[in-house]
Design an enzyme around this catalytic site. Structure first.
Site, PDB file in Angstrom:
ATOM      1  N   GLU A  76       0.838  -1.206   0.000  1.00 48.06           N
ATOM      2  CA  GLU A  76       0.000   0.000   0.000  1.00 48.06           C
ATOM      3  C   GLU A  76       0.866   1.247   0.000  1.00 48.06           C
ATOM      4  OE1 GLU A  76      -2.001  -3.554   0.954  1.00 48.06           O
ATOM      5  OE2 GLU A  76      -0.291  -2.690   2.032  1.00 48.06           O
ATOM      6  N   HIS A 103       9.925  14.921  10.167  1.00 47.11           N
ATOM      7  CA  HIS A 103      11.134  15.022   9.351  1.00 47.11           C
ATOM      8  C   HIS A 103      10.870  14.927   7.857  1.00 47.11           C
ATOM      9  CE1 HIS A 103      14.227  13.736  12.650  1.00 47.11           C
ATOM     10  NE2 HIS A 103      13.434  14.723  13.037  1.00 47.11           N
TER      11      HIS A 103
END
Length: 169
Positions: A76, A103
């Site tokens: 996925e 991040h």
């Protein structure tokens, strides 16, 4: 926030749980399927649609993120990452869910419906949705490199310390 969700048969139960939980939290979940259990369904059909909808919404100025769910979350995530503009991260812990946003400014999270408890996966998604991007210069620079490569196919230049080394020499 609008939250687009796609899965496969292995993620169908988690997807249903997340749709309800997101509504409770005040989000606007959008279900991209599947809508019935089919053990032979193909996750790209649903995950690509969810990921593409995130990008469309973000480009239109709509605050949106996405969730893709499967047995492991691996396929996925790969499918979501094929959509230009998507940065999908596989979350398997609180920290990976947080760092994906902090991040990497990931806009899609992938979770494995057969890998964790319902409570853990729900928490990963909630952490992902609640964590802002840090905006740190180094992260912005790195995301820029990825976006440039995605649009041009040109690799970023090697740093001085790597000049003349490796296969690009």
């Amino acid at each position: 926030m609008r939250v687009h969700i796609g899965s496969d048969h292995a993620g169908l139960e988690l997807k249903a749980h997340l749709l309800a939980r997101l509504t409770e939290l005040g989000h606007e979940p959008v279900d991209h399927g599947p809508f019935v259990y089919d053990a032979l369904d193909d996750y790209p059909v649903f995950c690509l649609r969810a990921a593409a909808a995130v990008v469309r919404d973000q480009e239109a100025g709509v605050e949106a993120l996405g969730i893709v769910v499967g047995g492991s979350g691996n396929g996925e995530q790969i499918a979501a990452n094929k959509v230009p503009g998507v940065r999908s991260a596989l979350a398997w812990s609180d920290e990976t869910a947080s760092l994906a946003r902090e991040h990497n400014d990931a806009n899609v999270i992938s979770v494995g419906g057969r890998m964790h408890t319902l409570e853990d996966m729900t928490r990963f998604v909630e952490i992902f949705l609640a964590t802002p991007f840090s905006g740190d210069e180094r992260h912005v620079r790195r995301i820029g490199m990825l976006a440039d490569y995605e649009s041009t196919g040109t690799l970023p230049p090697l740093p001085e310390s790597a000049q003349g080394l490796g296969p690009d020499a």
